[in-house]
Design a protein around this motif. Structure first.
Motif, PDB file in Angstrom:
ATOM      1  N   GLY A 107      98.907  -7.543  -0.227  1.00 60.49           N
ATOM      2  CA  GLY A 107      99.146  -7.772   1.194  1.00 60.49           C
ATOM      3  C   GLY A 107     100.333  -7.051   1.765  1.00 60.49           C
ATOM      4  N   THR A 108     101.083  -6.330   0.914  1.00 59.37           N
ATOM      5  CA  THR A 108     102.297  -5.679   1.406  1.00 59.37           C
ATOM      6  C   THR A 108     102.387  -4.196   1.067  1.00 59.37           C
ATOM      7  OG1 THR A 108     103.480  -6.352  -0.603  1.00 59.37           O
ATOM      8  CG2 THR A 108     103.622  -7.827   1.294  1.00 59.37           C
ATOM      9  N   LYS A 109     101.654  -3.742   0.065  1.00 65.84           N
ATOM     10  CA  LYS A 109     101.749  -2.340  -0.332  1.00 65.84           C
ATOM     11  C   LYS A 109     100.706  -1.494   0.392  1.00 65.84           C
ATOM     12  CE  LYS A 109     103.872  -2.928  -4.870  1.00 65.84           C
ATOM     13  NZ  LYS A 109     103.754  -2.709  -6.328  1.00 65.84           N
ATOM     14  N   GLU A 110     101.178  -0.420   1.010  1.00 66.20           N
ATOM     15  CA  GLU A 110     100.281   0.454   1.763  1.00 66.20           C
ATOM     16  C   GLU A 110      99.357   1.235   0.837  1.00 66.20           C
ATOM     17  OE1 GLU A 110     102.759   2.971   4.107  1.00 66.20           O
ATOM     18  OE2 GLU A 110     102.955   1.509   5.722  1.00 66.20           O
ATOM     19  N   ARG A 111      98.126   1.419   1.296  1.00 63.10           N
ATOM     20  CA  ARG A 111      97.165   2.266   0.597  1.00 63.10           C
ATOM     21  C   ARG A 111      96.155   2.761   1.616  1.00 63.10           C
ATOM     22  NH1 ARG A 111      96.158  -3.007  -0.071  1.00 63.10           N
ATOM     23  NH2 ARG A 111      94.037  -3.813  -0.105  1.00 63.10           N
ATOM     24  N   ARG A 112      95.380   3.758   1.253  1.00 56.27           N
ATOM     25  CA  ARG A 112      94.410   4.308   2.199  1.00 56.27           C
ATOM     26  C   ARG A 112      93.170   3.417   2.245  1.00 56.27           C
ATOM     27  NH1 ARG A 112      95.747   8.473   4.800  1.00 56.27           N
ATOM     28  NH2 ARG A 112      97.381   9.875   4.078  1.00 56.27           N
ATOM     29  N   ILE A 113      92.836   2.991   3.468  1.00 54.88           N
ATOM     30  CA  ILE A 113      91.721   2.064   3.673  1.00 54.88           C
ATOM     31  C   ILE A 113      90.800   2.636   4.741  1.00 54.88           C
ATOM     32  CG2 ILE A 113      91.079  -0.269   4.412  1.00 54.88           C
ATOM     33  CD1 ILE A 113      93.774  -1.225   3.361  1.00 54.88           C
TER      34      ILE A 113
END
Length: 348
Positions: A107-113
């Protein structure tokens, strides 16, 4: 339950009568965690939206992939943390299990979605005139709705871009049952938790930055003298142990979510702002922020919350679960000539 701001420590106009004409009314919204519905005033709650009206989206975030976090993962991570802090644990024991850590990280780490189409805007606030009779609004309307694009916009001080809707609630005969939800948001800080509101009208005075220089200097001297007297009393054992009084933090601009009032100038001096559409003057509409009070503005803490003794980050001051910049405020202004013109934003 109502929320009541304690009386100010003193009437500052007794010492500085020049402030009296500068007083403004503001409505502190006091958002608190809850389960609001479409007919309630709220922060982060569902909006009363006509089924036939398109839901707004951000044209600047229309690509298939975005770097961010998934809202469902943010909700799951918050739930895990809430439950973890509520359960007893032995001294020195880990707060989270390895599995819970993984859920919180999602819920806190950015990733490509992947996002199918432009990013739908996120509901931020909904305010009915029935709850706030002095709500600034176009004639014939009784409902203000605030949404934002949940990504940083560089041209807007790297904060979410706000969009406003005014409407007449009785005109919404067929509400939208399931609004579009973004698959990804720029940060978990940009997903407001559902909160009910407890509006309260207070009186504010301008921040020192907005005062005439001569008056601001005299108030600063008074602040320093007051602080010195408090220090001497404590050294002599005569102080009451309470923090001293400061004009900016105790007597001027109320902290937290609010309608109207004065701008919360902080890290920059005031600068001219005007409507980008017509050049007319603008006035404060709503202040969006992360915390209702902190250590410096404790005197504004509502009476009903004075008994809270838990961790500050778990308390009612932070129920909305959002953060603007590095714990700043997002001020939204409206054009004095037309409510139809785009709002003006300023982070402080």
């Amino acid at each position: 339950m109502t929320r009541t701001t304690p009386p100010r420590p003193l009437d500052i106009t007794d010492r500085f009568p020049e402030l009296a004409p500068l007083a403004r009314s503001a409505v502190r919204l006091h958002p608190r965690a809850g389960a609001p519905g479409v007919t309630d005033s709220s922060v982060g709650g569902p909006l009363l939206w006509p089924a036939a009206e398109p839901w707004p989206s951000c044209p600047e975030h229309a690509g298939p992939w975005h770097l961010g976090v998934a809202p469902d993962d943010v909700h799951a991570g918050r739930r895990v943390l809430r439950e973890a802090w509520a359960r007893p644990r032995a001294q020195g024991a880990e707060l989270l299990t390895a599995q819970e850590h993984a859920l919180v990280d999602l819920g806190t780490k950015e990733r490509r979605i992947t996002q199918d189409g432009p990013v739908p805007m996120v509901p931020v606030a909904q305010i009915y005139a029935a709850d706030v009779p002095d709500l600034p609004r176009p004639e014939g309307t009784d409902l203000l709705q605030v949404l934002w694009c949940p990504f940083d916009h560089p041209e807007d001080d790297y904060v979410p871009r706000v969009e406003l809707r005014w409407r007449t609630a009785a005109d919404v005969v067929e509400p939208l049952a399931a609004p579009p939800r973004p698959a990804v948001i720029g940060s978990d800080d940009y997903l407001p938790a559902p909160c009910v509101l407890h509006p309260e009208t207070v009186v504010e005075y301008p921040a020192p930055h907005e005062l005439p220089e001569e008056l601001a200097d005299r108030i600063r001297d008074w602040d320093e003298q007051f602080e010195e007297e408090e220090k001497e009393e404590k050294e002599e054992g005569e102080g009451d142990g309470e923090p001293g009084i400061c004009y900016q933090f105790d007597l001027a601009v109320a902290p937290g979510w609010k309608l109207g009032g004065h701008a919360p100038w902080s890290f920059s001096d005031p600068f001219p702002m005007a409507c980008a559409e017509c050049g007319s003057a603008v006035r404060p509409l709503i202040t969006i922020t992360g915390a209702e009070w902190d250590g410096g503005s404790l005197s504004w803490r509502p009476v009903e919350d004075a008994g809270y003794s838990g961790y500050h980050f778990l308390g009612p001051a932070l129920d909305t679960q959002i953060t603007i910049g590095r714990s700043y405020d997002l001020q939204v202004y409206v054009c004095e000539a037309s409510y139809e013109h785009p709002p003006v934003q300023n982070m402080q």
